[in-house]
Design an enzyme around this catalytic site. Structure first.
Site, PDB file in Angstrom:
ATOM      1  N   HIS A  81       0.702  -1.054  -0.073  1.00 37.15           N
ATOM      2  CA  HIS A  81      -0.051  -0.089  -0.095  1.00 37.15           C
ATOM      3  C   HIS A  81       0.957   0.996   0.099  1.00 37.15           C
ATOM      4  CE1 HIS A  81      -3.699   2.170   1.601  1.00 37.15           C
ATOM      5  NE2 HIS A  81      -2.664   3.184   1.509  1.00 37.15           N
ATOM      6  N   GLU A  82       1.862   1.388   0.870  1.00 34.12           N
ATOM      7  CA  GLU A  82       2.510   2.552   1.291  1.00 34.12           C
ATOM      8  C   GLU A  82       3.612   2.546  -0.238  1.00 34.12           C
ATOM      9  OE1 GLU A  82       1.788   4.622   3.214  1.00 34.12           O
ATOM     10  OE2 GLU A  82       0.565   3.455   4.251  1.00 34.12           O
TER      11      GLU A  82
END
Length: 438
Positions: free
Chosen positions: A242-243
């Site tokens: 995600h990051e």
């Protein structure tokens, strides 16, 4: 005969009177109303009265003690106004992250999510890999766990995100990204919601509080579990994906395209959760669960206004489901994400360009988003009103609204049921669309 209590609600300056139930019933006529305005800063469009309340906390309270991950947030930070490039002098500093070796200690600027203040966090380099360094500032994380995180990133997450979204930046010229693993100070103990991780665009520039390198920040407690003596690092692998998408997104929009701001937050987050989905190769059930239980979504939560009504968890749920609808409808599947990301047009134009190319050359973005809302209810196996049979998404279950609002925010939507068919009011706002789904 229907025995349930009924609610009579006035729609749009009394042009329509309809009888609504407080719950579902057999032989109901079901409608979806969507405000197709794609300008997130536009005024709300008129349709009825909404008594606002703390939708987020009421939803969390009603779901406890269910899946903890349902309450995970990802703190969003804007790019700094001043975008001073990192200098060669800064790169060669003895304290630069790029000049570190195993077991070196460096001090990072981190953000206290409770106070929104900057703090200093000392961390030790515990993994020095091909594409990543893993820094640890938590005594409960072992060297083996740090190595596991680094190897998972190097071997699986890094190649996946590069293929699906693009390349990260390399502002410190070391060819690596840095993962700082620590207990992010958040509101978990007081509200139940917590920060699973974050990326801060300021780290890509030589500005105050920058770490002057590619860094993302990963939480240990409660993201890895609530028993600090038995943390499970595997629980944050999807958050790493995600990051990392956020970092790649920032490189494309802020550094390559030299934009003042990045992609609209709601779509950046949609892509980040699509990255999680592709890494896990399964649906994000915790986002679907929050969607199904969200009071704010039932009452017209906006897809495109981030943190609408203070309920950011509802935005995560909607953004995630939109990402899955987008890839399901596209004739090139999840390749559409990278194409949109690399389109230099603004967020709405880039989305509409991709829809015209891969879905329907005549469909507007607003119409596509209305079809998305209908798909959430109908979930048809083929066509515009479903997810093309994608596994795990049939558990999506939108709730009908109990009282129709007078207005809807841009890309706000409600579903309601009536005992008999209705006529669409002639004096509704132009961008408000009614669709009969049953």
């Amino acid at each position: 005969m229907i025995n349930k209590k009924k609610l009579v609600t006035s729609l749009v300056t009394s042009s329509l009177l309809a009888t609504f139930t407080l719950g579902s019933f057999a032989d109901a006529h079901t409608y979806i109303i969507n405000n197709e305005d794609i300008n997130k800063n536009a005024q709300e469009s008129s349709i009825g009265t909404l008594k606002q309340n703390n939708f987020k906390q009421s939803t969390i309270d009603s779901m406890k003690p269910r899946n903890l991950q349902s309450f995970q947030e990802d703190k969003v930070f804007k790019a700094p106004k001043e975008k001073t490039p990192i200098t060669e002098r800064a790169r060669k500093s003895e304290n630069a992250l790029s000049n570190s070796k195993l077991n070196d200690v460096r001090s990072f600027t981190t953000v206290n999510m409770r106070t929104n203040e900057n703090e200093r966090t000392a961390a030790k380099l515990k993994y020095n890999g091909k594409n990543t360094n893993v820094w640890v500032a938590d005594n409960y994380i072992t060297d083996k766990q740090a190595k596991n995180i680094g190897e998972e990133f190097d071997n699986k997450i890094d190649p996946l995100v590069k293929e699906k979204f693009g390349e990260p930046s390399d502002v410190d010229h070391d060819g690596k990204v840095n993962i700082l693993v620590y207990d992010i100070k958040d509101d978990f103990e007081t509200t139940g919601s917590y920060t699973g991780g974050y990326f801060h665009p300021r780290d890509l520039y030589d500005v105050p509080h920058s770490n002057k390198a590619e860094v993302f920040y990963m939480d240990t407690y409660p993201s890895m579990g609530t028993d600090k003596n038995n943390l499970n690092e595997k629980k944050v692998y999807s958050t790493l994906a995600h990051e990392y998408q956020h970092m790649v997104n920032a490189n494309q929009k802020l550094l390559k395209e030299q934009k003042e701001d990045g992609m609209d937050v709601w779509l950046d987050e949609a892509f980040a959760m699509a990255s999680e989905h592709m890494y896990l190769q399964k649906p994000l059930d915790h986002r679907i669960e929050y969607y199904n239980n969200s009071t704010s979504i039932a009452n017209g939560h906006s897809l495109i206004k981030w943190n609408h009504r203070g309920d950011v968890l509802s935005n995560y749920a909607l953004s995630y489901l939109f990402s899955q609808y987008l890839s399901a409808q596209s004739d090139n599947g999840d390749k559409i994400f990278k194409e949109i990301l690399q389109d230099p047009a603004n967020t709405s134009e880039a989305l509409e360009n991709a829809i015209h190319k891969h879905v329907d050359p005549k469909m507007s973005l607003g119409e596509f988003m209305t079809n998305f809302r209908v798909a959430l209810e109908k979930k048809e196996a083929t066509g515009l009103h479903g997810f093309n049979g994608a596994p795990g998404l049939n558990s999506i279950s939108p709730k009908p609204v109990r009282e129709l609002p007078q207005t809807l925010a841009p890309q706000g939507s409600v579903m309601f049921e009536t005992t008999s068919p209705i006529k669409v009011p002639k004096d509704k706002d132009e961008k408000v669309n009614y669709v009969k789904v049953k």
